[in-house]
Design a protein around this motif. Structure first.
Motif, PDB file in Angstrom:
ATOM      1  N   GLY A 139       0.656  -1.197   0.057  1.00 23.63           N
ATOM      2  CA  GLY A 139       0.155   0.060   0.178  1.00 23.63           C
ATOM      3  C   GLY A 139       0.706   1.119  -0.109  1.00 23.63           C
ATOM      4  O   GLY A 139       1.736   1.330  -0.071  1.00 23.63           O
ATOM      5  N   THR A 140       0.090   2.320   0.378  1.00 26.04           N
ATOM      6  CA  THR A 140       0.843   3.346   0.065  1.00 26.04           C
ATOM      7  C   THR A 140       0.975   4.180   1.127  1.00 26.04           C
ATOM      8  O   THR A 140      -0.646   4.297   2.593  1.00 26.04           O
ATOM      9  N   TYR A 141       2.301   4.583   1.907  1.00 22.32           N
ATOM     10  CA  TYR A 141       2.272   4.956   3.488  1.00 22.32           C
ATOM     11  C   TYR A 141       2.824   6.320   3.477  1.00 22.32           C
ATOM     12  O   TYR A 141       3.543   6.709   2.633  1.00 22.32           O
ATOM     13  N   ILE A 142       2.891   7.018   4.774  1.00 18.62           N
ATOM     14  CA  ILE A 142       3.897   8.068   4.787  1.00 18.62           C
ATOM     15  C   ILE A 142       4.840   7.949   5.774  1.00 18.62           C
ATOM     16  O   ILE A 142       4.735   6.827   7.092  1.00 18.62           O
ATOM     17  N   TYR A 143       5.807   8.642   6.059  1.00 22.50           N
ATOM     18  CA  TYR A 143       6.307   8.469   7.335  1.00 22.50           C
ATOM     19  C   TYR A 143       6.768  10.072   7.429  1.00 22.50           C
ATOM     20  O   TYR A 143       6.802  10.672   7.443  1.00 22.50           O
ATOM     21  N   GLN A 144       7.009  10.599   8.983  1.00 25.23           N
ATOM     22  CA  GLN A 144       6.709  11.420   9.001  1.00 25.23           C
ATOM     23  C   GLN A 144       8.131  11.822  10.695  1.00 25.23           C
ATOM     24  O   GLN A 144       8.009  11.002  11.660  1.00 25.23           O
ATOM     25  N   SER A 145       8.544  12.844  11.424  1.00 21.74           N
ATOM     26  CA  SER A 145       8.833  13.266  12.196  1.00 21.74           C
ATOM     27  C   SER A 145       7.768  13.376  13.671  1.00 21.74           C
ATOM     28  O   SER A 145       6.423  13.547  13.043  1.00 21.74           O
ATOM     29  N   GLY A 146       8.042  12.312  14.399  1.00 21.41           N
ATOM     30  CA  GLY A 146       6.880  11.877  15.749  1.00 21.41           C
ATOM     31  C   GLY A 146       7.524  13.503  16.868  1.00 21.41           C
ATOM     32  O   GLY A 146       7.130  13.349  17.741  1.00 21.41           O
ATOM     33  N   SER A 147       8.871  14.553  16.442  1.00 18.82           N
ATOM     34  CA  SER A 147       9.406  15.003  17.198  1.00 18.82           C
ATOM     35  C   SER A 147       8.775  16.477  16.599  1.00 18.82           C
ATOM     36  O   SER A 147       8.770  17.030  15.246  1.00 18.82           O
ATOM     37  N   HIS A 148       8.231  17.335  18.418  1.00 22.15           N
ATOM     38  CA  HIS A 148       7.508  19.152  17.514  1.00 22.15           C
ATOM     39  C   HIS A 148       7.046  18.703  16.363  1.00 22.15           C
ATOM     40  O   HIS A 148       7.020  19.679  15.901  1.00 22.15           O
ATOM     41  N   PRO A 149       6.113  17.993  16.121  1.00 26.30           N
ATOM     42  CA  PRO A 149       5.453  17.894  15.051  1.00 26.30           C
ATOM     43  C   PRO A 149       4.467  19.622  13.846  1.00 26.30           C
ATOM     44  O   PRO A 149       4.533  19.249  12.941  1.00 26.30           O
ATOM     45  N   GLU A 150       3.828  20.134  14.771  1.00 34.37           N
ATOM     46  CA  GLU A 150       3.349  21.462  14.674  1.00 34.37           C
ATOM     47  C   GLU A 150       4.775  22.010  14.132  1.00 34.37           C
ATOM     48  O   GLU A 150       3.931  22.526  13.007  1.00 34.37           O
ATOM     49  N   LEU A 151       5.425  21.406  14.281  1.00 37.11           N
ATOM     50  CA  LEU A 151       6.613  22.299  13.282  1.00 37.11           C
ATOM     51  C   LEU A 151       7.701  22.303  12.692  1.00 37.11           C
ATOM     52  O   LEU A 151       7.514  22.432  11.461  1.00 37.11           O
ATOM     53  N   GLN A 152       8.240  20.802  12.596  1.00 32.31           N
ATOM     54  CA  GLN A 152       9.344  20.286  11.832  1.00 32.31           C
ATOM     55  C   GLN A 152       8.045  19.742  10.766  1.00 32.31           C
ATOM     56  O   GLN A 152       8.688  19.172   9.894  1.00 32.31           O
ATOM     57  N   LEU A 153       6.834  18.967  10.714  1.00 24.19           N
ATOM     58  CA  LEU A 153       6.220  18.845   9.603  1.00 24.19           C
ATOM     59  C   LEU A 153       6.348  20.532   8.658  1.00 24.19           C
ATOM     60  O   LEU A 153       6.227  19.823   7.253  1.00 24.19           O
ATOM     61  N   GLU A 154       5.540  21.020   9.357  1.00 22.95           N
ATOM     62  CA  GLU A 154       5.759  22.732   8.230  1.00 22.95           C
ATOM     63  C   GLU A 154       6.883  22.924   7.884  1.00 22.95           C
ATOM     64  O   GLU A 154       7.114  23.404   6.185  1.00 22.95           O
ATOM     65  N   MET A 155       8.236  22.136   8.155  1.00 24.05           N
ATOM     66  CA  MET A 155      10.182  22.288   8.323  1.00 24.05           C
ATOM     67  C   MET A 155       9.650  21.172   6.539  1.00 24.05           C
ATOM     68  O   MET A 155      11.058  21.505   6.363  1.00 24.05           O
ATOM     69  N   GLY A 156       9.103  20.257   6.430  1.00 30.96           N
ATOM     70  CA  GLY A 156       9.402  19.624   5.685  1.00 30.96           C
ATOM     71  C   GLY A 156      10.241  18.467   6.158  1.00 30.96           C
ATOM     72  O   GLY A 156      10.308  17.226   5.495  1.00 30.96           O
ATOM     73  N   LEU A 157      10.050  17.681   7.482  1.00 30.16           N
ATOM     74  CA  LEU A 157      10.187  16.332   8.267  1.00 30.16           C
ATOM     75  C   LEU A 157       9.536  15.224   7.951  1.00 30.16           C
ATOM     76  O   LEU A 157       8.423  14.747   8.513  1.00 30.16           O
ATOM     77  N   PHE A 158       8.779  14.743   6.474  1.00 31.65           N
ATOM     78  CA  PHE A 158       8.266  13.842   6.095  1.00 31.65           C
ATOM     79  C   PHE A 158       8.009  13.155   4.473  1.00 31.65           C
ATOM     80  O   PHE A 158       9.623  13.590   3.456  1.00 31.65           O
ATOM     81  N   GLY A 159       8.277  12.020   4.600  1.00 30.90           N
ATOM     82  CA  GLY A 159       8.366  11.476   3.258  1.00 30.90           C
ATOM     83  C   GLY A 159       6.827  10.412   3.064  1.00 30.90           C
ATOM     84  O   GLY A 159       5.844  10.264   3.798  1.00 30.90           O
ATOM     85  N   VAL A 160       7.119   9.314   1.794  1.00 31.38           N
ATOM     86  CA  VAL A 160       5.997   8.542   1.756  1.00 31.38           C
ATOM     87  C   VAL A 160       6.517   7.266   1.397  1.00 31.38           C
ATOM     88  O   VAL A 160       7.476   7.004   0.645  1.00 31.38           O
TER      89      VAL A 160
END
Ligand SMILES: [Cu+2]
Length: 452
Positions: A139-160
């Motif tokens: 299937g299709t999944y994400i990965y992302q930072s689990g730290s300070h996510p309200e900032l780190q997702l906006e900043m770009g710490l994620f992928g597929v």
């Protein structure tokens, strides 16, 4: 089954303006990413800061995962795995705050080293951590930072993460009804430049999450029209992925739609409905072995933050009501072999009412009951038309027609082109400059032009 939206006149403007950008839509691979050595792929990520570009000329600090000591990238590397792989990712942290990785939907996640954080085991500042998990389900999944996510997702710490099923790499899941000919990723994100500027200027304490307001909308890490440029373009060194879907009539195109922003995006795929076959890496099946029998068809995929959606899009030319190749076609590669075929299809199901056989030509995928049918409207004179970069000059697939100088430069194949875009119309801008944002173009290529 086709949908025509009220924004079609505006689309014409987009096409015309996009031509001014001097774009050259080049062919690239379907889903770009890294595979590693199955069944035990190992990856090394480094979280670091870099800059990304927006198509109207903006440049913003971001935080991203870099692969093997390379530059940070937005989004992080797309991991293309096989079902059953046991994956190890070592994460090094060069940022000023702890970072981590979480893997929703994966099993057996174990962290080695690092330090415990509120949501995940983290790589401390200047430190490292290693994660292992098993990609047990396709299937299709994400990965992302689990730290300070309200900032780190906006900043770009994620992928597929794409996990291929054990049965076939040309299926989304372990059922033949999920087979596809081509697959494309549509990773939807937004950027609020205020946040990135505050981080760049060292005044993170000024960030107000209640005032979060994106003004950029991206597919696979690029704002339009940059997403139409080639993958790996040298002028976008931290945004390696593009989005330029292509297919032939009759083929099945798998859309992997992922939302890693904070807003819902209605991804509107002109040309035909698509069938949603899975959400969050789980096939919409009623019972084991039944296939995606709980799938639903629609003309817009409502993409929700954190969610992944898989959908099969098909386009055949059936229901256009006219011969998509034209009756005067002379190219032998597009020969009308069903010119002598009668295929009565009173119930319009695409099959012969008597024999039940499909009413499509094997090569061109022409819908035979429409063979030689003229276009049922009077076409406008050229002086009454606003041209666009994607208009070949001919209404027939695989044919080129006369165009004024400088027009049609993005369609040298006689393709049919459909705009795929967020139907939240403000998201078709780059920092309030139209056109841009979350849009791309689907190419329906004639059968004699290969899909790269
Ligand atoms: Cu539209």
């Amino acid at each position: 089954m086709r949908h025509v939206c009220a924004g079609v006149a505006r689309h014409g403007t987009i096409l015309a303006v996009a031509l001014l950008f001097g774009l050259l839509a080049e062919a690239t691979a379907a889903i770009d990413g890294v595979t590693g050595a199955s069944p035990n792929p190992q990856f090394t990520f480094t979280a670091r800061a870099d800059y990304l570009s927006t198509a109207e000329g903006g440049s913003y600090l971001f935080w991203g995962y870099a692969l093997d000591g390379g530059r940070a990238q937005y989004p992080g590397p797309t991991l293309i795995l096989n079902q059953g792989d046991t994956v190890t990712i070592t994460l090094h942290n060069t940022l000023d705050e702890p970072v981590s990785l979480v893997f929703p939907g994966q099993t057996g996640v174990v962290a080695t080293g690092g330090a415990p954080g509120p949501l995940a085991v983290e790589a401390p500042v200047g430190g490292s951590v290693a994660y292992t998990f098993t990609a047990s389900q396709p299937g299709t999944y994400i990965y992302q930072s689990g730290s300070h996510p309200e900032l780190q997702l906006e900043m770009g710490l994620f992928g597929v993460i794409v996990v291929r099923p054990a049965t076939s790499p040309k299926q989304a899941y372990n059922h033949p009804d999920t087979r596809f000919d081509h697959e494309y990723l549509f990773l939807l994100t937004g950027i609020d430049p205020t946040v990135h500027d505050y981080v760049a200027f060292g005044v993170q304490q000024l960030i107000d999450n209640t005032a979060h307001r994106p003004v950029y909308w991206l597919i696979n890490g690029r704002t339009a029209p940059d997403d139409l440029s080639p993958a790996g373009a040298a002028w976008l060194p931290t945004q390696p992925y593009n989005c330029l879907p292509m297919m032939h009539p009759g083929e099945r195109l798998l859309m992997r739609v992922v939302n890693l922003g904070r807003e819902i995006h209605p991804l509107h795929h002109h040309g035909n409905h698509a069938r949603i076959i899975a959400r969050d890496g789980r096939m919409l099946a009623s019972t084991p072995g039944s296939g995606p029998d709980l799938g639903t068809e629609g003309f817009t995929i409502l993409s929700i933050p954190g969610q992944t959606v898989d959908a099969i899009f098909q386009w055949t030319g059936k229901d256009m009501g006219w011969d998509i190749y034209g009756s005067s076609l002379t190219d032998p590669a597009l020969a009308h072999t069903c010119s002598s075929v009668t295929c009565p299809d009173a119930n319009n199901d695409g099959r012969d009412d008597g024999t039940g056989e499909a009413c499509y030509d094997d090569t061109t995928h022409e819908y035979c009951p429409d063979h030689d049918k003229p276009i049922p409207v009077l076409l406008p004179e050229k002086q009454d038309v606003t041209f666009g970069a994607w208009w070949s000059g001919s209404p027939y697939l695989g044919q080129l027609g006369g165009l004024p100088p400088g027009e049609g430069g993005l369609n040298p194949f006689g393709a049919f082109n459909f705009m795929w875009h967020s139907h939240t119309e403000k998201e078709l801008t780059n920092n309030n400059i139209f056109p841009g944002g979350m849009l791309t173009i689907l190419y329906i290529l004639p059968p004699n032009v290969p899909v790269p």
